[in-house]
Design an enzyme around this catalytic site. Structure first.
Site, PDB file in Angstrom:
ATOM      1  N   SER A   1       0.815  -1.216   0.000  1.00 50.67           N
ATOM      2  CA  SER A   1       0.000   0.000   0.000  1.00 50.67           C
ATOM      3  C   SER A   1       0.851   1.269   0.000  1.00 50.67           C
ATOM      4  CB  SER A   1      -0.894   0.005   1.249  1.00 50.67           C
ATOM      5  OG  SER A   1      -1.556   1.244   1.413  1.00 50.67           O
TER       6      SER A   1
ATOM      7  N   TYR B   1      -1.900   5.692  -4.734  1.00 53.04           N
ATOM      8  CA  TYR B   1      -2.824   6.829  -4.739  1.00 53.04           C
ATOM      9  C   TYR B   1      -2.066   8.001  -5.355  1.00 53.04           C
ATOM     10  CZ  TYR B   1      -5.853   4.471  -1.306  1.00 53.04           C
ATOM     11  OH  TYR B   1      -6.689   3.601  -0.660  1.00 53.04           O
TER      12      TYR B   1
ATOM     13  N   THR C   1      -5.447   2.682  -7.569  1.00 56.93           N
ATOM     14  CA  THR C   1      -6.760   2.635  -6.918  1.00 56.93           C
ATOM     15  C   THR C   1      -7.652   3.707  -7.522  1.00 56.93           C
ATOM     16  OG1 THR C   1      -5.900   1.718  -4.867  1.00 56.93           O
ATOM     17  CG2 THR C   1      -7.983   2.908  -4.733  1.00 56.93           C
TER      18      THR C   1
ATOM     19  N   LYS D   1      -7.605  -0.880  -9.839  1.00 57.86           N
ATOM     20  CA  LYS D   1      -8.334  -1.503  -8.728  1.00 57.86           C
ATOM     21  C   LYS D   1      -9.539  -0.648  -8.350  1.00 57.86           C
ATOM     22  CE  LYS D   1      -7.580  -2.679  -3.807  1.00 57.86           C
ATOM     23  NZ  LYS D   1      -8.330  -1.599  -3.132  1.00 57.86           N
TER      24      LYS D   1
ATOM     25  N   HIS E   1     -13.245  -1.747  -2.200  1.00 57.12           N
ATOM     26  CA  HIS E   1     -12.426  -1.209  -1.114  1.00 57.12           C
ATOM     27  C   HIS E   1     -12.837  -1.823   0.234  1.00 57.12           C
ATOM     28  CE1 HIS E   1      -9.453   2.209  -1.128  1.00 57.12           C
ATOM     29  NE2 HIS E   1      -9.484   1.929   0.156  1.00 57.12           N
TER      30      HIS E   1
END
Length: 355
Positions: free
Chosen positions: A106, A130, A156, A226, A250
């Site tokens: 992440s 992100y 994402t 995603k 999510h």
């Protein structure tokens, strides 16, 4: 007490984690309808098992974008692993390497990408991204990730803004002072890092399909998107040249009232028609869940919360146990359904319950 199934790890984590940490990991958006439906949707699917198939030889291996993994379960991107175990994402990386599967790291990691890569030098890793309002920061991170040997970039798509997670608001969730989002350590020292360890409004809400092209201009890594839940967006993803799609809501933490991921999977698989690989996360708790997802067209599934429960239990060893249980349950489910290898798993294996 022996740990026999994933719910044993969940019970352990709930008992031993601080209340604020447990509720952060467990939280869904609003009324948690989508979070809960991710699990319930699997109960509506039944198998059509085949008998007398000579199950003496079996193979659980599969390929993700050309890389072999030992079975079709990877680790989804989740944040702040040091809240679960002192070594954090380094332990996660070691467990994934030991089990020969894919770990998606992440952006909100509490170890640096370099530390994670060094902890498991032979591991198979993708990086979840992100995009920051300051694009230079994201560009620098993409270059670091590629230099550290990550093999894919997971964008994402479902978070222009953070979903309303009531428990986090009630608890005024904050990272402990000794932890930080290591991807951006030292960048925001003059700013209040009050929103999940970073400044408020960190993520760029203007992100659009054109940003796929921007990422492609920065890196040669394959790009996986995603957060796709509809056939329309799946088609757009393919047309923008991504290599993979993760069907994801999510973990029910963004838009409450969206579909369970296993329910969204079929229209996406039918639209994509093998042009790109399709994966899924959300609600996987047993090996039979994995088999159902593959029967409906997923190439691989990814686990989020169960990975955190395993870390909480015993770090790398605990996460390896979680993965091993899923591996063994998946293999047994395959055998009892009459599938020798993943290529034999198809839609004729399942039916939807009338309930």
């Amino acid at each position: 007490m022996p740990m026999i199934c994933l719910s044993d790890f969940e019970a352990y984590a709930k008992k031993h984690l601080p209340k604020m940490t447990w509720e952060f990991f467990a939280a869904g958006a609003d009324e948690c309808c989508t979070r809960d439906d991710n699990l319930l949707a699997y109960k509506r699917i039944r198998f059509r098992p085949r008998m007398l198939q000579d199950m003496s030889v079996m193979d659980t291996r599969t390929m993700l974008l050309g890389t072999e993994i030992s079975f079709p379960v990877g680790i989804a991107p989740t944040s702040f692993h040091r809240l679960a175990w002192p070594d954090g994402e380094k332990s996660t990386a070691r467990a994934a390497e030991a089990m020969n599967t894919c770990y998606i790291t992440s952006t909100y990691s509490t170890c640096t990408v370099e530390e994670i890569a060094a902890a498991a030098p032979n591991g198979f890793r993708w990086f979840q991204l992100y995009i920051h309002r300051n694009r230079a920061l994201s560009e620098g991170l993409v270059r670091r990730v590629e230099a550290a040997g990550f093999q894919g970039l997971v964008l994402t798509a479902d978070l222009p803004y953070t979903g309303k997670r009531r428990a986090d608001i009630r608890n005024n969730f904050q990272l402990p002072p000794h932890m930080a989002v290591k991807s951006f350590e030292g960048v925001f020292e003059e700013e209040s890092c009050s929103e999940y360890g970073l400044p408020p409004n960190f993520i760029d809400p203007s992100i659009s399909w054109n940003d796929i092209y921007w990422l492609q201009s920065l890196t040669r890594l394959p790009i996986i998107v995603k957060g796709i839940l509809t056939k329309e967006d799946a088609d757009l993803a393919v047309r923008h040249g991504v290599q993979g799609i993760i069907v994801s809501n999510h973990g029910g933490r963004q838009l409450d009232g969206g579909p369970a991921t296993i329910d969204a999977l079929i229209e996406i698989v039918d639209t994509v028609q093998d042009r790109v690989e399709v994966y899924l996360d959300g609600g996987i708790r047993t090996g039979s869940d994995v088999l159902k997802a593959l029967a409906l067209g997923a190439k691989c599934v990814f686990i989020g919360r169960p990975a955190l429960w395993g870390l909480t239990y015993k770090g790398e060893e605990g996460l390896r146990e979680v993965l091993q249980i899923l591996h063994d349950e998946f293999r047994l489910s395959m055998a009892l359904a009459g599938c020798h290898n993943v290529s034999e798993i198809g839609r004729n294996l399942v039916q939807f319950s009338k309930l």
